[in-house]
Design a protein around this motif. Structure first.
Motif, PDB file in Angstrom:
ATOM      1  N   ALA A 210       0.877  -1.092  -0.037  1.00 44.67           N
ATOM      2  CA  ALA A 210       0.261  -0.256   0.094  1.00 44.67           C
ATOM      3  C   ALA A 210       0.942   1.285  -0.140  1.00 44.67           C
ATOM      4  O   ALA A 210       0.619   1.862  -0.581  1.00 44.67           O
ATOM      5  CB  ALA A 210      -1.075  -0.271   1.484  1.00 44.67           C
ATOM      6  N   ASP A 211       1.895   1.219   0.861  1.00 48.25           N
ATOM      7  CA  ASP A 211       2.757   2.899   0.859  1.00 48.25           C
ATOM      8  C   ASP A 211       3.874   2.454  -0.525  1.00 48.25           C
ATOM      9  O   ASP A 211       3.655   3.730  -1.226  1.00 48.25           O
ATOM     10  CB  ASP A 211       4.078   2.058   1.525  1.00 48.25           C
ATOM     11  CG  ASP A 211       5.133   3.280   2.444  1.00 48.25           C
ATOM     12  OD1 ASP A 211       4.656   4.575   2.217  1.00 48.25           O
ATOM     13  OD2 ASP A 211       6.060   3.609   1.491  1.00 48.25           O
ATOM     14  N   PHE A 212       3.965   1.771  -1.092  1.00 54.33           N
ATOM     15  CA  PHE A 212       4.730   1.798  -2.847  1.00 54.33           C
ATOM     16  C   PHE A 212       3.634   2.366  -3.284  1.00 54.33           C
ATOM     17  O   PHE A 212       3.731   3.207  -3.990  1.00 54.33           O
ATOM     18  CB  PHE A 212       5.854   1.045  -2.763  1.00 54.33           C
ATOM     19  CG  PHE A 212       6.715   0.254  -2.391  1.00 54.33           C
ATOM     20  CD1 PHE A 212       7.497   0.686  -1.381  1.00 54.33           C
ATOM     21  CD2 PHE A 212       7.442  -0.404  -3.310  1.00 54.33           C
ATOM     22  CE1 PHE A 212       8.486   0.464  -1.141  1.00 54.33           C
ATOM     23  CE2 PHE A 212       8.925  -0.364  -3.030  1.00 54.33           C
ATOM     24  CZ  PHE A 212       9.129   0.219  -1.828  1.00 54.33           C
ATOM     25  N   SER A 213       2.640   1.801  -3.143  1.00 57.12           N
ATOM     26  CA  SER A 213       1.784   1.976  -4.216  1.00 57.12           C
ATOM     27  C   SER A 213       1.461   3.833  -4.434  1.00 57.12           C
ATOM     28  O   SER A 213       1.057   4.009  -5.213  1.00 57.12           O
ATOM     29  CB  SER A 213       0.145   1.549  -4.066  1.00 57.12           C
ATOM     30  OG  SER A 213      -0.471   1.756  -5.029  1.00 57.12           O
ATOM     31  N   ALA A 214       0.748   4.164  -3.340  1.00 57.00           N
ATOM     32  CA  ALA A 214       0.347   5.274  -2.702  1.00 57.00           C
ATOM     33  C   ALA A 214       2.469   6.841  -3.095  1.00 57.00           C
ATOM     34  O   ALA A 214       1.980   7.983  -4.004  1.00 57.00           O
ATOM     35  CB  ALA A 214       0.290   6.104  -1.763  1.00 57.00           C
TER      36      ALA A 214
END
Length: 424
Positions: A210-214
């Motif tokens: 989720a962090d990398f996607s954001a």
């Protein structure tokens, strides 16, 4: 693309006491009227694949995170994935160039990422050099690296990373993430500060995707390539320090280069529709009582981006009622800088066993966070100290603090609260 518009507003103390030879100004820059997207973007994902990543949960999470970032890229974005050990190797594509995001290349990248194995040491400067080589070949305007590690930079001398960062300043932006608690906050902050990025902890591997996607999604919103904040000063004054203070604290002083005889340009990285604030410290020859003096002009330059300059004009007075009034914007952001410094100094003292200093510094941080309404920092501080009185900063160090709580407070100490408008 729509030509971006920047506005520059300056807040400063207009009246100075007799003999004062230094002043502070907060330069607020807002980018508007920019396209929501640009096709001239490149993203390089640098994954730590050293032996410390051998745990299946870590390695699998890193693979998922890289795939999530690639899925968030807009079609046409240039990208690559690197495996970082004591060397840097291409994961996708095979040759040392960037691929172009599309349905086929995303599928090929996912397949290549699944083949990543954990082995070897950690030499981050080599990862950054390969990323820079790929960016240089791309010709893209917005260049963003994402670096993930779970450990310390142990396979090269510290000087190698320092010299690498000195040479790579201004060449691309880098977001740094540490997974778990075995990495060094100072090392990643060093990279992020030099490359105009940010650093944060991802405590649980499952949160990486989720962090990398954001991160990738934010990069896709960057529509204005690197622009510079130009500070012009007359011969009787000079800029001694420049820091970004919103949305986070970062020292940009060493990033500046003289573009003209009286001007220094400070790179700021790529922009979306957003507002940032900078703290300039200006030294000057004191004027006489009643004398008004222009000591600084600030503007945005670079490519098609331009702005009308904001000016710092001061005068000297013996009237304490005038020079004693501190501009509220200056007071707020210099307080935010003090807050970040107090947290970092307090945590350092705690690690060194200097409990009195740690208590004093972290207590001061509690008071500053309370005063500025920085609720998130107050919450993070409460994981490290027991707060008896937030207004006065009376605290007691907790006997037991988890590494996650300490590192989260450390990494996020530089995140600032925005100046609140009166009545809000």
């Amino acid at each position: 693309m729509t030509t971006p518009t920047f506005t520059v507003d300056v807040a400063h103390n207009k009246h100075l006491a007799r003999g004062t030879a230094e002043t502070d100004a907060i330069i607020t820059v807002t980018a508007t009227d920019a396209d929501a997207a640009t096709s001239h973007a490149a993203v390089v994902i640098m994954l730590d694949t050293s032996a410390s990543m051998f745990r299946p949960s870590k390695l699998a999470a890193a693979r998922r995170a890289a795939c999530a970032a690639i899925d968030a890229l807009r079609d046409g974005t240039a990208f690559a994935v690197l495996a970082g050990t004591d060397q840097a190797e291409m994961v996708y594509p095979d040759d040392r160039q960037l691929a172009v995001a599309g349905e086929g290349t995303r599928a090929d990248a996912r397949q290549a990422i699944e083949g990543i194995a954990a082995q070897g040491g950690t030499a981050m400067s080599r990862w950054l050099w390969l990323a820079d080589e790929l960016f240089a070949r791309s010709g893209c305007e917005v260049k963003h690296g994402i670096l993930l590690t779970d450990g310390r930079n142990t396979s090269e001398p510290a000087e190698d990373l320092v010299s690498t960062l000195d040479r790579l300043r201004g060449r691309f932006t880098c977001t740094c993430r540490g997974v778990g608690t075995d990495w060094e906050v100072g090392e990643l902050r060093q990279i992020a500060d030099a490359l105009l990025g940010d650093v944060d902890i991802v405590a649980e591997p499952a949160e990486l995707a989720a962090d990398f996607s954001a991160i990738a999604a934010r990069t896709m919103r960057k529509s204005v390539p690197d622009v510079a904040l130009r500070i012009w000063t007359p011969q009787h004054s000079e800029i001694t320090e420049l820091r970004q203070v919103d949305p986070s604290v970062a020292d940009l002083t060493e990033h500046g280069h003289r573009s003209q005889q009286q001007s220094i340009d400070f790179p700021t990285g790529a922009w979306e529709r957003e507002t940032r604030a900078y703290h300039a410290r200006i030294a000057m020859r004191p004027g006489g009582i009643g004398e008004r003096m222009l000591v600084c002009r600030a503007s945005i330059v670079g490519g098609a981006a331009q702005s009308k300059p904001g000016k710092v004009v001061v005068s000297w007075t013996d009237d304490a009622a005038r020079y004693g009034v501190i501009d509220p914007t200056v007071a707020h952001y210099t307080g935010q800088e003090e807050l970040a410094e107090a947290i970092q100094d307090g945590l350092a003292a705690r690690r060194e066993g200097d409990l009195d200093t740690a208590t004093g510094k972290l207590g001061r941080a509690v008071a500053l966070a309370n005063e500025s309404g920085h609720a998130e920092t107050s919450r993070l501080l409460s994981k490290v100290v027991d707060i008896d009185d937030a207004v006065t900063g009376k605290v007691r160090l907790k006997q037991t603090v988890s590494a996650v709580d300490e590192m989260t407070l450390d990494t996020r100490s530089v995140v600032t609260s925005r100046m609140r408008r009166s009545g809000t």
